[in-house]
Design a protein around this motif. Structure first.
Motif, mmCIF file in Angstrom:
data_model
loop_
_atom_site.group_PDB
_atom_site.id
_atom_site.type_symbol
_atom_site.label_atom_id
_atom_site.label_comp_id
_atom_site.label_asym_id
_atom_site.label_seq_id
_atom_site.Cartn_x
_atom_site.Cartn_y
_atom_site.Cartn_z
ATOM 1 N N LEU A 105 32.521 8.085 18.828
ATOM 2 C CA LEU A 105 31.769 8.153 20.088
ATOM 3 C C LEU A 105 32.706 7.974 21.286
ATOM 4 O O LEU A 105 32.566 8.659 22.304
ATOM 5 C CB LEU A 105 30.655 7.090 20.099
ATOM 6 C CG LEU A 105 29.557 7.300 19.045
ATOM 7 C CD1 LEU A 105 28.630 6.087 18.994
ATOM 8 C CD2 LEU A 105 28.762 8.570 19.334
ATOM 9 N N ARG A 106 33.686 7.065 21.153
ATOM 10 C CA ARG A 106 34.666 6.872 22.241
ATOM 11 C C ARG A 106 35.499 8.129 22.452
ATOM 12 O O ARG A 106 35.729 8.569 23.572
ATOM 13 C CB ARG A 106 35.604 5.708 21.907
ATOM 14 C CG ARG A 106 35.153 4.360 22.457
ATOM 15 C CD ARG A 106 36.294 3.348 22.468
ATOM 16 N NE ARG A 106 37.071 3.317 21.244
ATOM 17 C CZ ARG A 106 36.769 2.603 20.172
ATOM 18 N NH1 ARG A 106 35.655 1.873 20.159
ATOM 19 N NH2 ARG A 106 37.529 2.619 19.103
ATOM 20 N N GLN A 107 35.956 8.727 21.358
ATOM 21 C CA GLN A 107 36.769 9.955 21.446
ATOM 22 C C GLN A 107 35.975 11.063 22.123
ATOM 23 O O GLN A 107 36.500 11.780 22.973
ATOM 24 C CB GLN A 107 37.178 10.425 20.041
ATOM 25 C CG GLN A 107 38.198 9.541 19.360
ATOM 26 C CD GLN A 107 39.614 9.789 19.863
ATOM 27 O OE1 GLN A 107 39.934 10.871 20.336
ATOM 28 N NE2 GLN A 107 40.448 8.787 19.776
ATOM 29 N N ALA A 108 34.718 11.216 21.704
ATOM 30 C CA ALA A 108 33.878 12.283 22.263
ATOM 31 C C ALA A 108 33.661 12.052 23.753
ATOM 32 O O ALA A 108 33.716 12.989 24.559
ATOM 33 C CB ALA A 108 32.543 12.347 21.521
ATOM 34 N N ALA A 109 33.442 10.786 24.141
ATOM 35 C CA ALA A 109 33.252 10.475 25.566
ATOM 36 C C ALA A 109 34.541 10.784 26.332
ATOM 37 O O ALA A 109 34.493 11.354 27.425
ATOM 38 C CB ALA A 109 32.856 9.013 25.738
ATOM 39 N N ASP A 110 35.683 10.438 25.751
ATOM 40 C CA ASP A 110 36.966 10.738 26.412
ATOM 41 C C ASP A 110 37.168 12.248 26.570
ATOM 42 O O ASP A 110 37.861 12.707 27.477
ATOM 43 C CB ASP A 110 38.144 10.169 25.603
ATOM 44 C CG ASP A 110 38.237 8.660 25.721
ATOM 45 O OD1 ASP A 110 37.516 8.085 26.567
ATOM 46 O OD2 ASP A 110 39.010 8.059 24.957
ATOM 47 N N ASP A 111 36.576 13.018 25.662
ATOM 48 C CA ASP A 111 36.668 14.479 25.715
ATOM 49 C C ASP A 111 35.673 15.090 26.707
ATOM 50 O O ASP A 111 35.597 16.312 26.828
ATOM 51 C CB ASP A 111 36.362 15.069 24.329
ATOM 52 C CG ASP A 111 37.633 15.367 23.556
ATOM 53 O OD1 ASP A 111 38.723 15.218 24.124
ATOM 54 O OD2 ASP A 111 37.513 15.763 22.375
ATOM 55 N N GLY A 112 34.853 14.248 27.316
ATOM 56 C CA GLY A 112 33.917 14.743 28.323
ATOM 57 C C GLY A 112 32.460 14.764 27.900
ATOM 58 O O GLY A 112 31.591 15.141 28.697
ATOM 59 N N ALA A 113 32.178 14.358 26.654
ATOM 60 C CA ALA A 113 30.786 14.407 26.193
ATOM 61 C C ALA A 113 29.946 13.318 26.866
ATOM 62 O O ALA A 113 30.406 12.184 27.024
ATOM 63 C CB ALA A 113 30.726 14.254 24.675
ATOM 64 N N GLN A 114 28.742 13.686 27.253
ATOM 65 C CA GLN A 114 27.823 12.728 27.877
ATOM 66 C C GLN A 114 26.711 12.332 26.917
ATOM 67 O O GLN A 114 25.953 11.401 27.185
ATOM 68 C CB GLN A 114 27.215 13.339 29.140
ATOM 69 C CG GLN A 114 28.271 13.547 30.224
ATOM 70 C CD GLN A 114 27.861 14.574 31.258
ATOM 71 O OE1 GLN A 114 26.714 15.036 31.277
ATOM 72 N NE2 GLN A 114 28.799 14.953 32.103
ATOM 73 N N SER A 115 26.601 13.059 25.807
ATOM 74 C CA SER A 115 25.633 12.643 24.800
ATOM 75 C C SER A 115 26.103 13.083 23.423
ATOM 76 O O SER A 115 26.893 14.025 23.284
ATOM 77 C CB SER A 115 24.236 13.175 25.118
ATOM 78 O OG SER A 115 24.157 14.530 24.845
ATOM 79 N N ALA A 116 25.646 12.321 22.422
ATOM 80 C CA ALA A 116 26.044 12.573 21.038
ATOM 81 C C ALA A 116 24.819 12.914 20.205
ATOM 82 O O ALA A 116 23.735 12.349 20.420
ATOM 83 C CB ALA A 116 26.736 11.342 20.461
#
Ligand SMILES: CC(C)(COP(=O)(O)OP(=O)(O)OC[C@H]1O[C@@H](n2cnc3c(N)ncnc32)[C@H](O)[C@@H]1OP(=O)(O)O)[C@@H](O)C(=O)NCCC(=O)NCCS
Length: 149
Positions: free
Chosen positions: A83-94
């Motif tokens: 989840l941290r990696q995805a947020a760092d990649d710009g994701a706002q939701s999982a």
């Protein structure tokens, strides 16, 4: 956590098959994957995601822990890392599909979601296209949580 490269894909495929998870698309450059190994170099856990084209949404996939290493907190650490990696990649939701591990994801802040909304939001991802083509979409359970709040 070690990033999966082309040389790791066969071993990861075997690991995920044993966990009864999707093994398709593991070698695509659009799928980010990581593994954890034991002291002998064997994979004991994996995780990953695909992003939507606009990078605002992440579809988690391939989150698995080998049976001998379950219930020790590893799955939770893997999920938080992802989840941290995805947020760092710009994701706002999982988002993710899981028929059997809903309670695990609920503990991590996920709520049941519409599979059609997931499929629309993440239409460009390999997993959604595969599940749509094979009909598996209709038997899946979707989960969702916002990121960065
Ligand atoms: C889901 C999974 C990754 C959890 O890994 P783990 O290392 O055991 O996770 P943790 O130790 O951090 O947390 C375990 C807790 O999650 C919950 N949990 C995990 N899987 C569960 C399931 N299938 N049903 C209900 N609760 C579950 C339990 O509350 C468990 O607590 P307990 O050990 O006290 O019973 C692991 O069970 C697995 O690999 N399952 C098969 C693959 C899969 O379904 N992946 C998810 C789809 S992407």
């Amino acid at each position: 956590m070690e990033r999966v490269g082309p040389g790791d894909v066969d071993a990861l495929r075997r690991f995920l098959r044993a966990a009864d998870l999707t093994v398709s698309g593991l070698d695509l450059s659009t799928v980010d994957l990581w593994v954890t190994r034991d002291e002998h170099g064997a994979i004991i856990a994996s995780t990953g995601y695909e992003l939507s084209n606009d990078t605002h949404h992440a579809l988690l996939r391939s989150v698995a822990v080998s049976p001998a290493h379950r219930s020790l907190g590893l799955g939770t650490r893997l999920a938080r890392f992802t989840l941290r990696q995805a947020a760092d990649d710009g994701a706002q939701s999982a988002w993710l599909f899981s028929r059997r591990s809903g309670p695990f994801w609920q503990r991590l802040g996920f709520a049941a979601a519409s599979r059609d909304e997931l499929a629309q939001t993440l239409a460009s991802t390999h997993q959604v296209q595969l599940f749509t083509q094979t009909g598996q979409l209709q038997v899946e359970q979707a989960w969702h949580r916002p990121l960065g709040v």
